[in-house]
Design an enzyme around this catalytic site. Structure first.
Site, mmCIF file in Angstrom:
data_model
loop_
_atom_site.group_PDB
_atom_site.id
_atom_site.type_symbol
_atom_site.label_atom_id
_atom_site.label_comp_id
_atom_site.label_asym_id
_atom_site.label_seq_id
_atom_site.Cartn_x
_atom_site.Cartn_y
_atom_site.Cartn_z
ATOM 1 N N ASP A 357 -7.220 -5.998 4.652
ATOM 2 C CA ASP A 357 -6.968 -4.346 4.997
ATOM 3 C C ASP A 357 -5.385 -4.450 4.762
ATOM 4 O OD1 ASP A 357 -6.993 -1.631 6.271
ATOM 5 O OD2 ASP A 357 -9.029 -2.196 6.014
ATOM 6 N N ARG A 434 1.019 10.802 9.951
ATOM 7 C CA ARG A 434 0.974 9.331 9.739
ATOM 8 C C ARG A 434 2.178 8.966 8.945
ATOM 9 N NH1 ARG A 434 -2.625 4.285 7.969
ATOM 10 N NH2 ARG A 434 -2.879 3.196 9.904
ATOM 11 N N TRP A 468 -10.519 1.890 -1.082
ATOM 12 C CA TRP A 468 -9.453 2.995 -1.518
ATOM 13 C C TRP A 468 -9.276 3.702 -0.355
ATOM 14 C CZ3 TRP A 468 -8.073 4.356 -6.859
ATOM 15 C CH2 TRP A 468 -7.517 5.535 -7.155
ATOM 16 N N ASP A 469 -8.154 4.003 0.393
ATOM 17 C CA ASP A 469 -8.059 4.713 1.592
ATOM 18 C C ASP A 469 -7.168 5.811 1.198
ATOM 19 O OD1 ASP A 469 -8.119 5.228 4.174
ATOM 20 O OD2 ASP A 469 -7.182 3.574 4.879
ATOM 21 N N ASP A 539 -13.982 5.985 11.181
ATOM 22 C CA ASP A 539 -12.853 4.620 12.067
ATOM 23 C C ASP A 539 -13.548 4.581 13.506
ATOM 24 O OD1 ASP A 539 -11.295 4.144 9.969
ATOM 25 O OD2 ASP A 539 -9.799 5.580 10.676
HETATM 26 C C1 DGJ Z 1 -7.721 3.958 7.923
HETATM 27 C C2 DGJ Z 1 -8.956 3.218 7.384
HETATM 28 O O1 DGJ Z 1 -10.049 4.284 7.791
HETATM 29 C C3 DGJ Z 1 -9.110 2.033 8.376
HETATM 30 O O2 DGJ Z 1 -10.246 1.348 8.235
HETATM 31 C C4 DGJ Z 1 -7.865 1.086 7.805
HETATM 32 O O3 DGJ Z 1 -8.053 0.458 6.615
HETATM 33 C C5 DGJ Z 1 -6.542 2.048 8.251
HETATM 34 N N1 DGJ Z 1 -6.702 3.180 7.489
HETATM 35 C C6 DGJ Z 1 -5.341 1.159 7.611
HETATM 36 O O4 DGJ Z 1 -4.415 1.857 7.670
#
Ligand code: DGJ
Length: 724
Positions: A357, A434, A468-469, A539
């Protein structure tokens, strides 16, 4: 006999002619295995809705689109008619499907039929304004086996002057005239997504939407409406889901004339889309269906449809592997040796994909720096990613990598080089969330840059999977490089370009899989699902909270795409649940482990290994079978879900008790979807069965039911049934 004959005729018809047009009465009838949908042309050429419900087969039964009369000067006939795709014009005061403004300020739009074409399962109906060349093509596509109708529209400026679109919806769905409808929909926030709501539809509008640029945690673009009498396994349910990952809107409107309409598509808030002569705008797909089998059957229709028709690879795509993700174990503190150690431990448990991650790139030691700099951090990974990837491969696992390509930290080389690349209004603050900003992917140069970054990563490294976040929504949505009148196209172009990047990446790297994550579940919809293999629903990995999140999620989306991890306790609620309970919650989706394996005891490892083994036995049933929600976490002290494999040979029941009170036994579980005549061999994975034998008929299991011995708080079991 009569009934059987009608059914035979229906199946014969539905095989031959799913879309019929009856020229003499100007009626369109679209029929699938589960429902029918009808429209008709009025004398005036207006396209009116006629029917949406259980299958009908005889077009002659349908009356031509009824002509209405004005009731009063305040209740004109247009307000009483069920127009299929109403433009904003004339005496229409309800939610329009289309609203525009011409260069000369004329905003009246009245649409009339001009032509149509039918090709197999596709119907296109062309409407045109009564005065000029504004043209709308309504697209209908039926999925005969799945019982789903896809609708969208293309608006073309066929005039010789510019116009601006102010609202472009994908569809208006008309329900049968009546009152007493109930709306079911999903709401949430970060770490509390997909909460199920059920409430009466009242006069006026109920709007669910996103104005955030992404799909959003707050609402999900799915709805179900019932006539007030549906339940999990019975009753009429009309439902729909939008395929759009940007600003969207679904308005449920009950008029004073006993009409209920659902109008949805791109959000008209802050929307303005100029079209030069000859240009056109496509609206996203809005999928709809009707089920007479309650919310459970409606979900099962959407699940199968999504698996077989939406996901990349469709029915032939592989079952999801068991993955390990490093985030909760290490957060940003990743390095080669630490990840290798976790990988070694993960492999021993039976993990199939190791995903690293956040934290591996640039100056990314916390969330305040490095986003945008997609080069491997040499201190953390002196050999690049190769050392880790080779190690992961040597353990017979695939390698996955976290990326957040749409974002940038102010403290990054990318932002220092290209401060103009972020979405912004000149001279206004650039709100950081953030500590990050959103790159303007609507710009072609930014889009190409992001594509190249990801393409390079996938070309230079053997990466099977990108997570992909996207960790924030848009603010100050300016696009200073284009004319002020064009800037609001950003809402649309951004999404199209995200889609394009993924589509091109997948085309170039056919083995690459993608997980859609947006700080949890803020990008889950049928648009992104055409291009990704899994999503991260939340999350929040507290197994108890997850039960409700998963219940809401399962209304619209299949278990196969629902990434679900087992993580460490105490969790964000400071709650501790036993490891077995956490496994049994996560095994109802695409199982992953997010625990810090360095802290696993021998006992934990043994349990994890055995649970992963069980999961591999049942995952095809969970991921691609039919889901029956037997007991809801909202109304019971036990959550019970059952999955039946496509061929009916295996069924799995998960029963998770939240809390025991008053020394009460867990309720009897009555199964569904089994063959009454068949005998099933029953096994409880942890000996929780309270029965005198282990073989039962389907009839007994469904009617009398079985009992499990769940005691205390957070006790759980899975029952595996194999048909003899
Ligand atoms: C938000 C994601 O939902 C988490 O699982 C993790 O990947 C964090 N970002 C990492 O910054």
């Amino acid at each position: 006999m009569h009934h059987i004959a009608a059914l035979c005729l229906l199946s014969a018809l539905s095989l031959q002619a799913q879309i019929q047009y009856i020229e003499s009465r100007k009626i369109f009838l679209l029929t699938t295995s589960k429902n029918s949908y009808a429209m008709g042309l009025g004398q005036d050429g207006a396209l009116r809705h006629l029917y949406w419900g259980a299958p009908i087969w005889r077009a002659d039964d349908l009356a031509a689109a009824p002509a209405r009369r004005d009731i009063s000067s305040f209740d004109p006939r247009q307000m009483l008619e069920a127009e299929e795709f109403p433009g904003w014009g004339g005496p229409r005061y309800y939610e329009p499907a289309l609203k525009l403004s011409r260069e000369d300020g004329v905003r009246d739009l009245v649409l009339r039929y001009t032509s149509h074409s039918i090709q197999q399962n596709n119907l296109d109906i062309v409407l045109k304004d009564i005065n000029d060349g504004v043209e709308v093509t309504l697209h209908y596509h039926i999925y005969p086996e799945h019982g789903i109708l896809r609708r969208s529209a293309t608006l073309r400026n066929g005039t010789s002057r510019a116009l601006t679109v102010e609202s472009a919806q994908s569809a208006t769905w008309n329900l049968p005239p009546g009152e007493g409808y109930q709306l079911t929909y999903l709401t949430g926030r970060w770490a509390a997504e997909t909460q199920l709501n059920h409430e009466p539809v009242h006069e006026g509008q109920k709007v669910i939407e996103s104005r955030r640029g992404n799909t959003s945690h707050n609402f999900n673009p799915w709805f179900a409406i019932d006539a007030g009498d549906a339940a999990e396994e019975h009753g009429s349910v009309w439902f729909g889901a939008l395929g759009w990952s940007g600003n969207w809107r679904i308005a449920v409107e009950q008029t004073p004339y006993r009409q209920v309409r659902v109008t949805g598509g791109m959000n008209s808030f802050d929307f303005s889309y100029p079209l030069k002569p000859g240009e056109s705008l496509d609206t996203p797909p809005f999928y709809g269906g009707y089920s007479s089998g309650g919310f459970g059957a409606a979900s099962r229709m959407l699940h199968r449809f999504t698996r077989e028709q939406i996901l990349p690879g469709g029915a032939t795509s592989r079952v999801r592997p068991v993955l390990y993700n490093s985030w909760e174990a290490t957060t940003f503190a990743v390095n080669e040796q630490g990840q290798k150690d976790l990988a070694t431990k993960a492999a021993k448990l039976g993990i199939e994909m190791f995903v690293m991650d956040d934290g591996w790139f640039g100056a990314r030691n916390n969330d305040r720096a490095g986003l945008g700099d997609w080069t491997v951090n040499p201190k953390k990974f002196p050999q690049g990613l190769k050392g880790l990837i080779d190690h992961v491969h040597s353990l017979k696992m695939d390698f996955g990598l976290w990326v957040e390509p749409e974002m940038v930290n102010a403290n990054s080389n990318l932002y220092r080089a290209h401060p103009d690349w972020v979405i912004n209004f000149p001279g206004r603050p650039r709100s950081e969330l953030r500590t990050q900003m959103v790159l303007n992917l609507a710009r072609s140069d930014v889009k190409e840059y992001i594509f190249d970054v990801l393409d390079k990563l996938a070309t230079e490294n053997d990466i099977r999977y990108f997570k992909w976040d996207m960790n924030r929504s848009f603010t100050e949505p300016g696009w200073p490089e284009v004319a002020a009148t064009e800037q609001r196209k950003l809402w649309v172009q951004y999404v199209r370009n995200v889609y394009e990047i993924i589509d091109r990446l997948r085309a170039k790297h056919p083995n690459l899989e993608i997980e859609s994550c947006s700080g949890g579940g803020a990008r889950v919809d049928l648009g992104i699902l055409q291009r990704v293999d899994e999503v991260w629903p939340s999350d929040n990995t507290d197994a108890f909270d997850r039960l409700r999140i998963q219940e809401g999620f399962s209304q619209a989306y299949p278990a196969k795409i629902m990434s679900a991890w087992v993580t460490d306790v105490p969790n964000m609620n400071t709650r501790s649940t036993p490891l077995a309970f956490r496994f049994l919650a996560a095994m109802q989706g695409a199982l992953g482990i997010g625990s810090n394996l360095n802290k696993f005891s021998e006992q934990d490892s043994a349990l994890a290994t055995s649970m992963i083994g069980v999961y591999k036995r049942i995952r095809a049933t969970v991921q691609t079978g039919e889901l029956y929600r037997l007991a809801s976490p909202r109304t019971n002290d036990v959550t019970v879900n059952q999955y039946v494999s496509g061929d009916g040979k295996q069924a799995v029941v998960f029963a998770l008790r939240h809390a025991q009170q008053y020394n009460t036994a867990a309720p009897t579980i009555r199964l569904r979807g089994l063959d009454e005549r068949a005998i099933y061999k029953l096994e409880s994975i942890n000996n929780k069965l309270v029965e005198h034998q282990q073989q039962f008929s389907g009839a007994y299991l469904m009617n009398a039911g079985i009992n499990v011995n769940l005691r205390g708080d957070f006790d759980a079991t899975a029952l595996i049934l194999e048909r003899n």
